[in-house]
Scaffold this motif. Sequence first.
Motif, PDB file in Angstrom:
ATOM      1  N   ARG A  40      29.201  55.215  35.649  1.00 44.31           N
ATOM      2  CA  ARG A  40      28.010  55.019  34.820  1.00 44.31           C
ATOM      3  C   ARG A  40      27.874  53.590  34.302  1.00 44.31           C
ATOM      4  O   ARG A  40      26.795  53.168  33.910  1.00 44.31           O
ATOM      5  CB  ARG A  40      28.014  55.981  33.627  1.00 44.31           C
ATOM      6  CG  ARG A  40      29.016  55.650  32.541  1.00 44.31           C
ATOM      7  CD  ARG A  40      28.829  56.468  31.278  1.00 44.31           C
ATOM      8  NE  ARG A  40      29.649  55.949  30.180  1.00 44.31           N
ATOM      9  CZ  ARG A  40      29.261  54.992  29.345  1.00 44.31           C
ATOM     10  NH1 ARG A  40      28.065  54.455  29.454  1.00 44.31           N
ATOM     11  NH2 ARG A  40      30.071  54.565  28.392  1.00 44.31           N
ATOM     12  N   MET A  41      28.993  52.834  34.295  1.00 42.73           N
ATOM     13  CA  MET A  41      28.919  51.485  33.735  1.00 42.73           C
ATOM     14  C   MET A  41      29.811  50.516  34.514  1.00 42.73           C
ATOM     15  O   MET A  41      30.946  50.838  34.863  1.00 42.73           O
ATOM     16  CB  MET A  41      29.359  51.487  32.264  1.00 42.73           C
ATOM     17  CG  MET A  41      29.275  50.109  31.599  1.00 42.73           C
ATOM     18  SD  MET A  41      29.968  50.075  29.919  1.00 42.73           S
ATOM     19  CE  MET A  41      28.673  50.890  29.006  1.00 42.73           C
ATOM     20  N   LEU A  42      29.260  49.325  34.761  1.00 39.58           N
ATOM     21  CA  LEU A  42      30.007  48.229  35.372  1.00 39.58           C
ATOM     22  C   LEU A  42      30.108  47.107  34.348  1.00 39.58           C
ATOM     23  O   LEU A  42      29.165  46.865  33.589  1.00 39.58           O
ATOM     24  CB  LEU A  42      29.275  47.714  36.614  1.00 39.58           C
ATOM     25  CG  LEU A  42      28.888  48.751  37.675  1.00 39.58           C
ATOM     26  CD1 LEU A  42      28.056  48.088  38.779  1.00 39.58           C
ATOM     27  CD2 LEU A  42      30.117  49.410  38.260  1.00 39.58           C
ATOM     28  N   VAL A  43      31.249  46.446  34.322  1.00 39.08           N
ATOM     29  CA  VAL A  43      31.445  45.296  33.432  1.00 39.08           C
ATOM     30  C   VAL A  43      31.789  44.106  34.312  1.00 39.08           C
ATOM     31  O   VAL A  43      32.769  44.144  35.059  1.00 39.08           O
ATOM     32  CB  VAL A  43      32.571  45.547  32.417  1.00 39.08           C
ATOM     33  CG1 VAL A  43      32.731  44.340  31.489  1.00 39.08           C
ATOM     34  CG2 VAL A  43      32.293  46.802  31.598  1.00 39.08           C
ATOM     35  N   THR A  44      30.973  43.064  34.249  1.00 39.68           N
ATOM     36  CA  THR A  44      31.188  41.913  35.122  1.00 39.68           C
ATOM     37  C   THR A  44      31.406  40.636  34.326  1.00 39.68           C
ATOM     38  O   THR A  44      30.829  40.436  33.262  1.00 39.68           O
ATOM     39  CB  THR A  44      30.007  41.730  36.106  1.00 39.68           C
ATOM     40  OG1 THR A  44      30.248  40.584  36.933  1.00 39.68           O
ATOM     41  CG2 THR A  44      28.693  41.529  35.364  1.00 39.68           C
ATOM     42  N   GLY A  45      32.245  39.783  34.866  1.00 35.22           N
ATOM     43  CA  GLY A  45      32.534  38.499  34.236  1.00 35.22           C
ATOM     44  C   GLY A  45      33.218  37.600  35.249  1.00 35.22           C
ATOM     45  O   GLY A  45      33.184  37.859  36.445  1.00 35.22           O
ATOM     46  N   ALA A  46      33.834  36.525  34.762  1.00 32.73           N
ATOM     47  CA  ALA A  46      34.587  35.552  35.566  1.00 32.73           C
ATOM     48  C   ALA A  46      33.687  34.568  36.317  1.00 32.73           C
ATOM     49  O   ALA A  46      34.100  33.476  36.653  1.00 32.73           O
ATOM     50  CB  ALA A  46      35.547  36.231  36.553  1.00 32.73           C
TER      51      ALA A  46
ATOM     52  N   ILE B  70      25.031  47.892  33.458  1.00 33.50           N
ATOM     53  CA  ILE B  70      25.916  46.784  33.805  1.00 33.50           C
ATOM     54  C   ILE B  70      25.992  45.820  32.626  1.00 33.50           C
ATOM     55  O   ILE B  70      24.969  45.376  32.088  1.00 33.50           O
ATOM     56  CB  ILE B  70      25.462  46.085  35.113  1.00 33.50           C
ATOM     57  CG1 ILE B  70      26.458  45.009  35.539  1.00 33.50           C
ATOM     58  CG2 ILE B  70      24.059  45.566  35.040  1.00 33.50           C
ATOM     59  CD1 ILE B  70      26.336  44.611  37.005  1.00 33.50           C
ATOM     60  N   VAL B  71      27.207  45.549  32.196  1.00 32.75           N
ATOM     61  CA  VAL B  71      27.463  44.679  31.047  1.00 32.75           C
ATOM     62  C   VAL B  71      27.917  43.320  31.558  1.00 32.75           C
ATOM     63  O   VAL B  71      28.853  43.236  32.352  1.00 32.75           O
ATOM     64  CB  VAL B  71      28.567  45.272  30.139  1.00 32.75           C
ATOM     65  CG1 VAL B  71      28.807  44.381  28.920  1.00 32.75           C
ATOM     66  CG2 VAL B  71      28.199  46.685  29.713  1.00 32.75           C
ATOM     67  N   MET B  72      27.243  42.263  31.130  1.00 30.83           N
ATOM     68  CA  MET B  72      27.615  40.908  31.548  1.00 30.83           C
ATOM     69  C   MET B  72      28.379  40.213  30.418  1.00 30.83           C
ATOM     70  O   MET B  72      28.188  40.538  29.247  1.00 30.83           O
ATOM     71  CB  MET B  72      26.378  40.079  31.890  1.00 30.83           C
ATOM     72  CG  MET B  72      25.613  40.567  33.104  1.00 30.83           C
ATOM     73  SD  MET B  72      24.434  41.852  32.683  1.00 30.83           S
ATOM     74  CE  MET B  72      23.144  40.888  31.888  1.00 30.83           C
ATOM     75  N   GLY B  73      29.198  39.278  30.802  1.00 26.87           N
ATOM     76  CA  GLY B  73      29.926  38.520  29.793  1.00 26.87           C
ATOM     77  C   GLY B  73      30.362  37.173  30.333  1.00 26.87           C
ATOM     78  O   GLY B  73      30.325  36.920  31.537  1.00 26.87           O
ATOM     79  N   TYR B  74      30.754  36.307  29.421  1.00 25.97           N
ATOM     80  CA  TYR B  74      31.270  34.983  29.778  1.00 25.97           C
ATOM     81  C   TYR B  74      32.504  34.709  28.944  1.00 25.97           C
ATOM     82  O   TYR B  74      32.515  34.963  27.735  1.00 25.97           O
ATOM     83  CB  TYR B  74      30.203  33.906  29.516  1.00 25.97           C
ATOM     84  CG  TYR B  74      30.753  32.508  29.322  1.00 25.97           C
ATOM     85  CD1 TYR B  74      31.400  31.842  30.357  1.00 25.97           C
ATOM     86  CD2 TYR B  74      30.634  31.856  28.090  1.00 25.97           C
ATOM     87  CE1 TYR B  74      31.917  30.567  30.175  1.00 25.97           C
ATOM     88  CE2 TYR B  74      31.122  30.571  27.900  1.00 25.97           C
ATOM     89  CZ  TYR B  74      31.770  29.934  28.946  1.00 25.97           C
ATOM     90  OH  TYR B  74      32.298  28.672  28.767  1.00 25.97           O
ATOM     91  N   GLY B  75      33.537  34.224  29.590  1.00 26.22           N
ATOM     92  CA  GLY B  75      34.753  33.938  28.838  1.00 26.22           C
ATOM     93  C   GLY B  75      35.698  33.019  29.575  1.00 26.22           C
ATOM     94  O   GLY B  75      35.444  32.609  30.714  1.00 26.22           O
TER      95      GLY B  75
END
Length: 576
Positions: free
Chosen positions: A338-344, A362-367
């Motif tokens: 149900r959910m994807l988490v993407t980053g990098a 889909i959850v986006m992030g930056y780190g």
Amino acid sequence: MIYENIYKDRLYTVREIDTLKEMLTSCKELFGKKPAFLYKEEKGGDYKEINFITLKDDVDALGTKLIDMGLEGENIAVIGENCYAWMVSYFAIVNGVGKVVPLDKELSKGEIINLLTTAECKAVFYTSSYKNIFRDIDIPHKFQMEVYSKKVQPEQENTWDHLLEEGRKMLGKGDRRFTDMALDPMEVRMLLFTSGTTDVPKAVMLCHKNIVSNVQDISRFVRLKEDDRALSILPIHHTFESSIGIMVVLFQGCSVAFYEGLKYVVKNLAEAQATLLVGVPLIFESMYSKIWKQAEKSDMTKALKMAIKLHKTLKKFGIDARKKIFKSVYSNFGGKLRMLVTGAAAINPNVVRGFQDLGIDIVMGYGLTEASPLVSGTPDFSDRYGKAGSSGQVVPSGQLQIMDQNEDGIGEILFKGPNVMLGYYNMPEKTAEVIQDGWFHTGDLGFVDENGWLYLTGRKKNVIVTKTGKNIYPEEIEEYLSKIPYIEECMVYGTDNEETGETTVSVQIRPAYETIKGEFGYADDPEQVYKLLKDKIADINLQLPNYKRVRHIVIRSTEFIKTTTQKIKRQENMIQ
């Protein structure tokens, strides 16, 4: 201008913790016999559950034995495949024994020795696939872990199981040296190496406060469901996986299953009934592409488009029928995803919207490793669809600045927050270069829109500067080129002409040979492949200003050299 999270009045309430030791203690009390981890006793076997009580007890047992062996205060490395023993070893070391040094399992023997020496490690935990590598490496203590352990043999010394069994006996006799140990949340407990291991390697120093503040911040704007399960597929030594893919999941009382390898992802998703997948853009872009290729093969493209339209219409009326509408799509990913988490790295916005159209959030992030790792992310209660090209809002306890902005508002991203590293290990000068007045200079470029949403445009060191002073961001050109279906991957860079002094835009391309063969039948003919790509790039060039146009094309016959999070290593792939 300083930017802060605009959703502070809408954040979820989370319990306060100062250390990972407190996190495990509270998880044991709150979630008890709920599964924390799912593992396999043998490859291809069924998943078994380990609950939060057992997790905390195993960490205490291993920590107690390591203290008894005189390893208190020492630096201890952990390397190997994603597995339960890896995480218990990590927790035991940081929760009272010493400093943990997670190592990339893709390192060569020479690089491993270099990092063990640099970090002054006195012990190492390694999975059995590395036993030949560590056989003749000179280090005082070497402990072997098993990814699959059908029959535990704790009597074998220098094994993880043996240490665990010995620690349990000590706890049974009342040894509380480890369990009663008070921790300083600000003391260095993790040494995480960044890239550049062939030169002088940099180790990021993190403390409990760094990690737990990030775990809490992420939980303030992303709330998991009670029965959520994540499948752990990214390299476990990386903070993206260990902090976000594992610790956030545990903190919220959910469980983590360990995969058996990339070719088993779909199988493991189904077996574990996983609902969450933390990954990198390359994985999700490939997944999305396969959905449409499968629809095309089955002559179901039109039906899938109609299903998307129906889903959008029903959603407007508050009706969630996605499980029925997209049953065939979900079955390709185990049925529960149900959910994807993407980053990098940056992800194609069309892929973000595409998954959401299919009912998969889909959850986006930056780190960065130096930020433990998250700097920004997209909250539950925000417009992820409309902001698909953004990496989100700054984490609730942090602040952002954009320094040295150009006419488009693009500049270097600066970040301040409790998750910023303590510095680089034994490198005060390098630390002083990147942390100034509490602000961490990320080296990444981006801009912030009128609503405080961050957009990445590239790395500062990758910018191509023309003779006339124009700045070209390779990542922007790569995004245009990624729209060409005959390109699998590409890397844009600048090439200097020695005669004219001009800088031209060049690109290395790994063609999508299967797609080319399927459509044209000539994937084995280099000249025709080159002509096809040249013609398609000429069409893209018409959409770009003259100075940004691609002038030089190199076709690669081999894959790009990448990091373990699938980022292309630009310098190591450079061809003039």
